[in-house]
Motif scaffolding. Structure first.
Motif, short mmCIF file in Angstrom:
data_model
loop_
_atom_site.label_atom_id
_atom_site.label_comp_id
_atom_site.label_asym_id
_atom_site.label_seq_id
_atom_site.Cartn_x
_atom_site.Cartn_y
_atom_site.Cartn_z
N ALA A 99 -21.56 -22.90 -28.45
CA ALA A 99 -20.28 -23.59 -28.51
C ALA A 99 -19.35 -22.91 -29.52
N ALA A 100 -19.90 -22.43 -30.63
CA ALA A 100 -19.09 -21.71 -31.62
C ALA A 100 -18.65 -20.35 -31.07
N THR A 101 -19.54 -19.70 -30.31
CA THR A 101 -19.18 -18.43 -29.68
C THR A 101 -18.04 -18.63 -28.69
N SER A 102 -18.12 -19.71 -27.92
CA SER A 102 -17.07 -20.00 -26.95
C SER A 102 -15.75 -20.27 -27.65
N PHE A 103 -15.80 -20.93 -28.80
CA PHE A 103 -14.58 -21.16 -29.57
C PHE A 103 -13.91 -19.84 -29.93
N VAL A 104 -14.70 -18.89 -30.41
CA VAL A 104 -14.15 -17.61 -30.86
C VAL A 104 -13.52 -16.84 -29.69
N GLU A 105 -14.26 -16.68 -28.59
CA GLU A 105 -13.74 -15.88 -27.48
C GLU A 105 -12.55 -16.55 -26.80
N THR A 106 -12.56 -17.88 -26.72
CA THR A 106 -11.44 -18.57 -26.08
C THR A 106 -10.19 -18.50 -26.95
N THR A 107 -10.35 -18.65 -28.25
CA THR A 107 -9.21 -18.54 -29.16
C THR A 107 -8.58 -17.16 -29.07
N GLY A 113 -5.00 -14.27 -19.26
CA GLY A 113 -5.64 -13.74 -20.45
C GLY A 113 -7.13 -13.65 -20.25
N GLY A 114 -7.82 -13.07 -21.21
CA GLY A 114 -9.26 -12.90 -21.12
C GLY A 114 -9.70 -11.66 -21.89
N PRO A 115 -10.96 -11.29 -21.78
CA PRO A 115 -11.48 -10.15 -22.53
C PRO A 115 -10.70 -8.85 -22.39
N PRO A 116 -10.25 -8.44 -21.19
CA PRO A 116 -9.51 -7.17 -21.12
C PRO A 116 -8.27 -7.16 -22.01
N PHE A 117 -7.60 -8.31 -22.11
CA PHE A 117 -6.38 -8.40 -22.89
C PHE A 117 -6.66 -8.30 -24.38
N TYR A 118 -7.70 -9.02 -24.88
CA TYR A 118 -7.94 -8.92 -26.32
C TYR A 118 -8.71 -7.66 -26.70
N SER A 152 -26.54 -19.98 -18.00
CA SER A 152 -25.87 -21.17 -17.49
C SER A 152 -24.46 -21.32 -18.03
N ASN A 153 -24.31 -21.30 -19.38
CA ASN A 153 -22.98 -21.55 -19.94
C ASN A 153 -22.18 -20.28 -20.20
N ALA A 154 -22.87 -19.11 -20.22
CA ALA A 154 -22.21 -17.80 -20.35
C ALA A 154 -21.31 -17.70 -21.58
N ALA A 155 -21.61 -18.47 -22.62
CA ALA A 155 -20.82 -18.39 -23.85
C ALA A 155 -21.02 -17.03 -24.50
N GLY A 156 -19.96 -16.25 -24.58
CA GLY A 156 -20.03 -14.92 -25.16
C GLY A 156 -19.97 -13.81 -24.13
N VAL A 157 -20.18 -14.14 -22.85
CA VAL A 157 -20.09 -13.13 -21.79
C VAL A 157 -18.63 -12.83 -21.46
N GLY A 158 -17.76 -13.82 -21.66
CA GLY A 158 -16.35 -13.63 -21.39
C GLY A 158 -15.92 -13.99 -19.99
N TRP A 163 -22.86 -7.48 -22.86
CA TRP A 163 -23.00 -6.46 -23.91
C TRP A 163 -21.64 -6.08 -24.48
N ILE A 164 -20.67 -5.85 -23.61
CA ILE A 164 -19.34 -5.43 -24.07
C ILE A 164 -18.67 -6.56 -24.86
N ASN A 165 -18.65 -7.75 -24.28
CA ASN A 165 -17.86 -8.84 -24.86
C ASN A 165 -18.42 -9.33 -26.18
N ILE A 166 -19.72 -9.49 -26.29
CA ILE A 166 -20.27 -10.06 -27.53
C ILE A 166 -20.02 -9.14 -28.71
N ILE A 167 -20.11 -7.83 -28.49
CA ILE A 167 -19.84 -6.88 -29.57
C ILE A 167 -18.35 -6.89 -29.93
N VAL A 168 -17.50 -6.97 -28.91
CA VAL A 168 -16.05 -7.01 -29.14
C VAL A 168 -15.65 -8.22 -29.98
#
Length: 490
Positions: A102-110, A125-130, A264-270, A427-432
C-alpha cells in the motif's frame, strides 16, 4: 519455446525480485510513517471527492478503474495456487505484502500524478511519464511503455478471455465462439468510447462484482461459523512455521504468499496506476492515498474472501511447491478456480459453478478493459499526440482480435509470455520509484502541512522545487486565478 520462456521467467521472477518488492514496501512505509494507517480517515473522504470538471475522471472512478485491473482471475485462481503450493500460511504473507505494498502504491501513484499530461482533452500519466521527466531517461521510458503495450495489449487479454469462455461453457454449455463474439462487441463499445466511458463502466461494474463476491463469502463463512477461529489459528501457525503439519513449509508460505500477493495487487509494477493518473485532484498525494486503499481492497478483502472460503470448507490440496502431496482433500485436481467453486458448492449446491463463471466473467472483462487503457496510454506516449486517433483504432482492433482468438483457442504459452512482460515491467518500475521516492515523500509532507493548517491541499510544483510538472504549473495558476475571482466577488 515453452522451455525458453519458462527459463526466462525463472530469471525474471526470481526470489530477488519478490523480496525487493517487500523491502521497498517496508522502506516506503517507514520513510512516510505508515500513511496507509495514519490517513485511513482521510482516504474515506478522498475517495468520494469530486473534481471541478465534469469531463475529467473522479477519484472514485479512478479507484474503480485501477481495481478493474487489480481484481482479476488471479484473485480466484491465484489464491488457490498460493494455498496449494505454499500452505494456508501463504494467505498471511499475502496480507503482509498488501500492507507494505500500500505504501509502494502511494509512492508510484503520487509520482504518476505529478508528471501527468493533458492529451487531447484527457489526462494521461504513468511510469513512462515519470521515468522520462523524473530521471531524464527517455529510452528507458520508451522501453517500459513498449513492454506494457505488448504484455497488456496483446499477450494478456487472450488469456483472460479464454478463462471466461471456458467457465461459461462449463457452467451453461454456451459455445466459446458465441461468448467470444459477445465479449468483442461489448468491449468494442466501451474501449472506443475513450477514457470517460471506460471510467463510467468501471464505476458501475467493479463495486457490483466485488460486493457480490463478498456476500457469497459471508454466506459460506456463516455456514461454517464455528470453524472461523480455528481457520485463523491455522493461517497464523502455518505462516510462522508453528504448525506440525506445515512446519517445514514456512519458506514456501513466504515465497508463494508474497509472490501471489504481488501478482494480485501489482503494487510497484506500475501497470495499475495509469487510470489513477487520469484523476482530477488538487494535490497528487490525494490520489496516492486513495490508491493505497485500492491495494487493501484487492488483497485484504477480495483475495481473503477466496482464501477463507477455500480453507474453512477444506476444499484444497497441499502440494509443497508442486512436489509430493502433503494433503489430498480433493485428490487429483489442478489448483485453481475449481477450489473456490467446490468451496461454494459445499454450502450452496448447484450454485458454485455458475457463480464462479459469472464472477470470472466480470473480473476478467474489467481487467481486459483496464489492460487496453494502459496499453493505449503507453502507445500514445511512444507515438505522440498527433497519431493518437488512428493509433487508438488500430490498438483497439488488435485487442478485440486477441480477445476473440483467446476465446476460441488455448494459449498456454501466452501465460509465460504475459508473466515475462509483467515481471520485466516490475524490475524497471520498482527501481525507478526507489530513485524518485524522495519527491513522493516531499509531497506527502506538503499535503500534511496544508491539512494541519485547515486548507484543502493544493500542489504548487514551483514552491516545492519539482521541475517538469508542466500540467500542475498551469493548474496552480488557474486555481490561484479562480480564488482571486471568488475573493473579489465576495
Amino acid at each position: 519455446m515453452q522451455e525458453i520462456i519458462n527459463g526466462l521467467n525463472g530469471i525474471v521472477w526470481c526470489t530477488a525480485l519478490v523480496f525487493l518488492f517487500l523491502a521497498a514496501g517496508l522502506f516506503f512505509s517507514i520513510a512516510t510513517r505508515f500513511p496507509q494507517l495514519r490517513h485511513l480517515k482521510d482516504i474515506r473522504s478522498l475517495i468520494f471527492e469530486k473534481g471541478d470538471s465534469k469531463s475529467e475522471v473522479s477519484a472514485f472512478q479512478g479507484l474503480t478503474m485501477t481495481l478493474a485491473s487489480r481484481v482479476g482471475i488471479g484473485n480466484i485462481a491465484g489464491v488457490a495456487a498460493a494455498i496449494a503450493y505454499g500452505g494456508p500460511g501463504a494467505l498471511f504473507w499475502m496480507w503482509v505484502m498488501a500492507f507494505f505494498g500500500a505504501a509502494t502504491s502511494f509512492v508510484e501513484t503520487t509520482l504518476a500524478q505529478v508528471y501527468k499530461e493533458k492529451d487531447m482533452g484527457e489526462l494521461r500519466g504513468g511510469p513512462p511519464f515519470y521515468i522520462e521527466k523524473g530521471l531524464k531517461l527517455r529510452w528507458l521510458a520508451v522501453l517500459y511503455a513498449a513492454v506494457t503495450v505488448i504484455a497488456q495489449g496483446i499477450l494478456l487479454p487472450p488469456l483472460q478471455a479464454n478463462t471466461v469462455t471456458a467457465g461459461i461453457e462449463n457452467a451453461f454449455g454456451i459455445q466459446p465462439s458465441i461468448t467470444g463474439g459477445i465479449l468483442v462487441l461489448v468491449l468494442a463499445a466501451i474501449i472506443f468510447g475513450g477514457v470517460t466511458r471506460i471510467a463510467k463502466f468501471a464505476e458501475i461494474i467493479v463495486p457490483f462484482m466485488a460486493i457480490g463476491y463478498i456476500v457469497v463469502c459471508f454466506i459460506v463463512l456463516g455456514a461454517n461459523v464455528s470453524e472461523i477461529p480455528q481457520m485463523f489459528v491455522l493461517i497464523i501457525r502455518s505462516a510462522l512455521g508453528m504448525d506440525a503439519t506445515y512446519g517445514a513449509m514456512i519458506g514456501y508460505a513466504i515465497s508463494w504468499g508474497i509472490q501471489r500477493g504481488l501478482y494480485s495487487n501489482a503494487a510497484g509494477v506500475g501497470s495499475e496506476i495509469f487510470g489513477a493518473a487520469a484523476v482530477e485532484v488538487s494535490h497528487p498525494a490525494k490520489q496516492g492515498l486513495v490508491q493505497s486503499f485500492a491495494v487493501y481492497v484487492d488483497t485484504l478483502i477480495v483475495c481473503s474472501a477466496t482464501g477463507f472460503m477455500i480453507l474453512i470448507t477444506g476444499m484444497y490440496d497441499i502440494i509443497p511447491n508442486g512436489t509430493t502431496p502433503l494433503i489430498t482433500n480433493l485428490g487429483d485436481v489442478e489448483p485453481g478456480a475449481v477450489y473456490t467453486q467446490r468451496a461454494i458448492e459445499s454450502v450452496l449446491p448447484g450454485f458454485g459453478s455458475p457463480f464462479i463463471a459469472i464472477a470470472v466473467l466480470f473480473f476478467a472483462f474489467t481487467t481486459i478493459v483496464a489492460y487496453y487503457y494502459s496499453a493505449e496510454t503507453c502507445l500514445a506516449y511512444i507515438l505522440g499526440e498527433k497519431k493518437k486517433i488512428w493509433m487508438r483504432n488500430i490498438l483497439g482492433l488488435l485487442v478485440l482480435g486477441a480477445v476473440y482468438y483467446g476465446s476460441v483457442n488455448t494459449a498456454e504459452i501466452g501465460w509465460g509470455l504475459g508473466d515475462l512482460g509483467i515481471g520485466s515491467m516490475g524490475w524497471i518500475n520498482i527501481i525507478v520509484i526507489l530513485f524518485l521516492s524522495k519527491k513522493a515523500f516531499k509531497l506527502l509532507k506538503d499535503y500534511e502541512i496544508q491539512k494541519k493548517k485547515g486548507k484543502n491541499p493544493v500542489f504548487d510544483p514551483v514552491e516545492l522545487g519539482i521541475a517538469d510538472a508542466d500540467y500542475w504549473e498551469k493548474e496552480y495558476k488557474n486555481i490561484e486565478q479562480n480564488n482571486c475571482i471568488k475573493n473579489q466577488e465576495q
